[in-house]
Every structure is written in structure tokens, then in C-alpha cells.
Design a protein around this motif. Sequence first.
Motif, short mmCIF file in Angstrom:
data_model
loop_
_atom_site.label_atom_id
_atom_site.label_comp_id
_atom_site.label_asym_id
_atom_site.label_seq_id
_atom_site.Cartn_x
_atom_site.Cartn_y
_atom_site.Cartn_z
N ASN A 9 0.74 -1.14 0.05
CA ASN A 9 0.08 -0.10 -0.07
C ASN A 9 0.92 1.30 -0.08
OD1 ASN A 9 -2.22 -1.59 0.06
ND2 ASN A 9 -2.67 -1.31 2.03
N TYR A 10 1.91 1.18 0.65
CA TYR A 10 2.83 2.48 1.01
C TYR A 10 3.94 2.58 0.07
CZ TYR A 10 -0.89 3.36 4.13
OH TYR A 10 -2.19 3.43 4.85
N PHE A 11 4.80 1.41 -0.07
CA PHE A 11 6.01 1.59 -0.43
C PHE A 11 6.40 0.97 -1.69
CE2 PHE A 11 6.36 1.76 4.06
CZ PHE A 11 6.81 3.09 4.36
N ALA A 12 5.61 -0.04 -2.43
CA ALA A 12 5.95 -0.78 -3.60
C ALA A 12 5.54 0.24 -4.91
CB ALA A 12 5.21 -1.87 -3.61
N LYS A 13 4.66 1.09 -4.70
CA LYS A 13 4.28 2.05 -5.71
C LYS A 13 4.40 3.45 -5.44
CE LYS A 13 -0.26 0.63 -5.42
NZ LYS A 13 -0.41 -0.40 -4.40
N GLY A 14 4.60 4.31 -6.31
CA GLY A 14 4.51 5.94 -6.43
C GLY A 14 5.76 6.35 -6.34
N GLY A 15 6.91 5.60 -6.32
CA GLY A 15 8.34 5.97 -6.25
C GLY A 15 8.87 6.47 -7.68
N TYR A 16 10.03 6.82 -7.80
CA TYR A 16 10.70 7.02 -9.03
C TYR A 16 11.19 5.55 -9.64
CZ TYR A 16 14.24 8.80 -12.52
OH TYR A 16 14.79 9.10 -13.58
N VAL A 17 11.26 5.22 -10.87
CA VAL A 17 11.51 4.05 -11.37
C VAL A 17 12.80 4.09 -12.33
CG1 VAL A 17 10.70 2.16 -12.72
CG2 VAL A 17 9.17 3.17 -11.19
N ARG A 18 13.79 3.34 -11.93
CA ARG A 18 15.07 3.67 -12.63
C ARG A 18 15.15 2.40 -13.68
NH1 ARG A 18 19.19 6.66 -10.75
NH2 ARG A 18 20.80 5.52 -11.76
N LYS A 19 15.73 2.49 -14.94
CA LYS A 19 16.13 1.42 -15.91
C LYS A 19 17.03 0.46 -15.23
CE LYS A 19 14.58 3.41 -20.12
NZ LYS A 19 14.44 4.79 -19.77
N ASP A 20 17.99 0.89 -14.43
CA ASP A 20 19.16 -0.15 -13.92
C ASP A 20 18.60 -0.83 -12.71
OD1 ASP A 20 19.02 1.83 -11.78
OD2 ASP A 20 20.86 2.93 -12.34
N VAL A 21 17.19 -0.68 -12.52
CA VAL A 21 16.72 -1.81 -11.24
C VAL A 21 15.96 -2.83 -12.04
CG1 VAL A 21 15.23 -1.96 -9.29
CG2 VAL A 21 16.46 -0.02 -9.71
N LEU A 22 16.63 -4.00 -12.15
CA LEU A 22 15.98 -5.12 -12.75
C LEU A 22 14.96 -5.77 -11.70
CD1 LEU A 22 19.42 -6.79 -14.09
CD2 LEU A 22 18.12 -4.79 -15.04
N LEU A 23 15.10 -5.76 -10.46
CA LEU A 23 14.00 -6.47 -9.65
C LEU A 23 14.03 -5.48 -8.41
CD1 LEU A 23 12.12 -8.83 -9.61
CD2 LEU A 23 13.84 -10.14 -8.77
N GLY A 24 12.81 -4.70 -8.19
CA GLY A 24 12.75 -3.90 -6.77
C GLY A 24 11.82 -4.64 -6.10
N ILE A 25 11.34 -3.78 -5.29
CA ILE A 25 10.44 -4.38 -4.13
C ILE A 25 9.55 -5.66 -4.44
CG2 ILE A 25 8.58 -3.74 -2.51
CD1 ILE A 25 9.60 -0.87 -2.25
N GLY A 26 9.48 -6.54 -3.51
CA GLY A 26 8.58 -7.67 -3.86
C GLY A 26 9.32 -8.87 -3.80
N ASP A 27 10.37 -9.03 -3.78
CA ASP A 27 10.89 -10.54 -3.98
C ASP A 27 11.91 -10.60 -2.80
OD1 ASP A 27 11.98 -13.13 -4.80
OD2 ASP A 27 11.25 -12.34 -6.96
N ASP A 28 12.68 -11.59 -2.73
CA ASP A 28 13.48 -11.80 -1.64
C ASP A 28 14.57 -10.61 -1.39
OD1 ASP A 28 12.19 -13.93 -0.05
OD2 ASP A 28 12.87 -15.29 -1.80
N ALA A 29 15.02 -10.09 -2.55
CA ALA A 29 15.95 -9.19 -2.88
C ALA A 29 16.02 -8.49 -3.92
CB ALA A 29 17.47 -9.95 -2.50
N ALA A 30 16.66 -7.22 -4.14
CA ALA A 30 16.54 -6.55 -5.23
C ALA A 30 17.66 -7.04 -6.16
CB ALA A 30 16.59 -5.02 -4.89
N VAL A 31 17.72 -6.53 -7.34
CA VAL A 31 18.66 -6.94 -8.24
C VAL A 31 18.93 -5.66 -9.24
CG1 VAL A 31 19.47 -8.32 -10.37
CG2 VAL A 31 18.00 -9.22 -8.64
N THR A 32 20.01 -5.02 -9.20
CA THR A 32 20.39 -3.99 -10.07
C THR A 32 21.66 -3.99 -10.93
OG1 THR A 32 21.69 -3.11 -8.01
CG2 THR A 32 19.34 -2.46 -7.87
N LYS A 33 21.60 -3.00 -11.85
CA LYS A 33 22.90 -3.15 -12.76
C LYS A 33 23.55 -1.95 -12.67
CE LYS A 33 23.23 -4.64 -17.55
NZ LYS A 33 24.01 -5.97 -17.39
N VAL A 34 24.90 -2.09 -12.43
CA VAL A 34 25.88 -1.02 -12.54
C VAL A 34 26.44 -0.48 -13.87
CG1 VAL A 34 27.82 -0.17 -11.39
CG2 VAL A 34 26.62 -1.76 -10.20
N PRO A 35 26.11 0.56 -14.28
CA PRO A 35 26.75 0.97 -15.86
C PRO A 35 28.01 0.75 -15.84
CG PRO A 35 25.09 2.61 -14.57
CD PRO A 35 25.47 1.85 -13.68
#
Length: 324
Positions: A9-35
Motif C-alpha cells: 500500500n505505501y512503499f511498492a508504488k508511487g516512487g521513481y523508477v530506474r532502468k538499472d533496477v532489474l528487480l525492485g520491491i517484492g522479491d527476496d532481494a533487489a537486483v540492480t545493474k551498475v553502468p
Amino acid sequence: MKEFDLIGNYFAKGGYVRKDVLLGIGDDAAVTKVPAGQCVVTTTDTIVEGVHFLPQTAPESIAHRAIAVNLSDLAAMGAQPAWISLSLSLPSINESWLKAFSEKIHSLSHYFSFQLIGGDTVQGPLSITVTAQGFIPDDNQITRSGAEPGDWLFVTGSLGDAGVGLDLLQNKITVSNPEHASYLKNRHWFPTPRVLAGTTLRRIATSCIDISDGLIQDLKHVISRSEVGAIVHLDKLPISEAITKNIENGIDAITYAATAGDDYELLFTVPEEQRVHIETALASYNIPVTRIGQITGATGKIDLRLNQKPFEFESRKLGFEHFS
Ligand code: ADP
Ligand code: MG
């Protein structure tokens, strides 16, 4: 409401979304890509009710400060913010508090282009831990250890406002002008992390630190890590009109500017060859910057001057330390 609903309800939606975030809130961990060509800079700061903010502080201010103190650390390294992780300890679930708190985080995420990629939520005393990660092009970090004798000492913005604002909130002092009073309280509640100044200082500043504990206290970290000394001209410290017009005694105003914490301005050193360059670059972004002194070879010594004459503060005024 369960933890899962709270996050959805409060944290998963509404924020800025980046292309380098492959997996954000909702799984066991986040996955991000370093340029390619970038290094990741990571910092963590916790703020606790009753220690870092007063009980009954508005959720917007708590959210702002939790994010700002971390972005300020990234700024002091010259890093551009990218990803934030948020660990919340809440005494109870208060929906209007959570709404205001999360909306503030989301609005900051849009302003500074970071994505909230995860966190944790537990029940306990009110406390917020943020981990912030940002990028710097390879090896361009600005550390505390590069200051050289002869370098000029600069600060951004004005000093002492947040400290005066906190004393106002605690009724230790009064400020009769209501606009000045609200400016000073807002400097405590909503400090501005100097992100743009930080990235501008890359390859120019020889050292940088953000002022969280007070100018003199934080300058001590720079001179000790750089193995140098410093002269500070106290009469040159940038002090806002809100302070000078309301704190009658000039020494009291200077004491706030030199020793009060929580302003989150940047303190940095620049060699003479880069002095005009940095003054012009920051002025072009409308970032106020003031030259307040110089680095010396007198290792470990801070030489305070007031109108050219030596000056000393009472030692109890020299900054806030935990466990002291
Ligand atoms: P786990 O028990 O596997 O650690 P959680 O139920 O704690 O998972 O978290 C579920 C998801 O929600 C994760 O992606 C986590 O990063 C995210 N999350 C939990 N609390 C917060 C929070 N306060 N802010 C943002 N994301 C959160
Ligand atoms: Mg969990």
C-alpha cells in the motif's frame, strides 16, 4: 494490516523508477545493474526518535531527514544517488503517518532520481535506517584524506541554521520574526543534501565532508585523515540573516555556525589553481559557497581566528558526540 499490505500500500508504488533496477520491491532481494565505467558508493545512516529527532516530529520531516542524511553522505563523496533501501522500526501501524511518510520518500525519489528498491519493516521503537547507493565515474570519489597545505577551505550554504532551529523547537531561545523562525525550523526539519555541489566537486576538490556534527568537529576528521592543519576565519563564516537579525550577540551567532550540527552543508578543500573554477561553477548552479580558511602544514592543529586574532571556544561547545 499485515507487513505485506503495508509494503504494497505505501512503499511498492508511487516512487521513481530506474532502468538499472532489474528487480525492485517484492522479491527476496533487489537486483540492480551498475553502468559500465561506474563505481558504486554505499552509505547507511539510522535516525532514532528522541536521539536524532524530537518525539512528535511530523512524518514528512522524519522521512526527509532519513533520506537527506544519506544523500548528504553520497554528495560528500561526489556520488550521484541511485538506489535506496529502507528499514523501518515502527511502534504501531498508523495509516495517516505511513501515508505522509511514504509520500515524502516518493517525492524525494522523483526529485533526486533514486529508486526505493527494498527494505524491512519490524515492530519496535520508532527508528529509520536508510542505505543509499550512488555512482561515481571510476576512481573519482572525493575523500577526507586529500587536503594539502595551501588548499583553500570552502563551505556551501549557511551554517548554524539547523542548530538554531532545534533550539527554537525546544524553547531554548526565541526568534520574534515569524518568517525567520519558520526558515530556521525548516532548516532543521528539511535539510537540503548538496547532491549537485558534490558531483560538481569531482576532480576539483582535494577533500570533502558533509557537516553533520558541526563545522569544527567535521573539520577535525578532514585534517586528521589528510595529516594537515587548518586556519579558520570565524568572521568569514556564512551566517543567514535569520540568525544575524535575531541572535543579538555576534559571538553566539558564530558559535552556532562553528559548532552546531545538522546543517548538511559540504566542507571541502580546493587548490589555488581551481579556486576561481569552483567558485564560478557553483555560482552557475546558484549554490552559495564561501571561502572560510586555508589548509596548513601544522598537522592536527585547527587555528581559529576572529578578525585575524586567535580565538578559542569553550570545549563543551565543540560538537555533539554519541556515547560521550
Ligand atoms: P523477507 O521476509 O523475505 O525479508 P519482507 O516481507 O521483509 O521479505 O519484504 C518483502 C519485500 O518488501 C522485499 O522486497 C523487501 O525489500 C520489501 N520491503 C520490506 N519493508 C520495506 C520498506 N519499509 N520499504 C521498502 N521496501 C520494503
Ligand atoms: Mg522482513
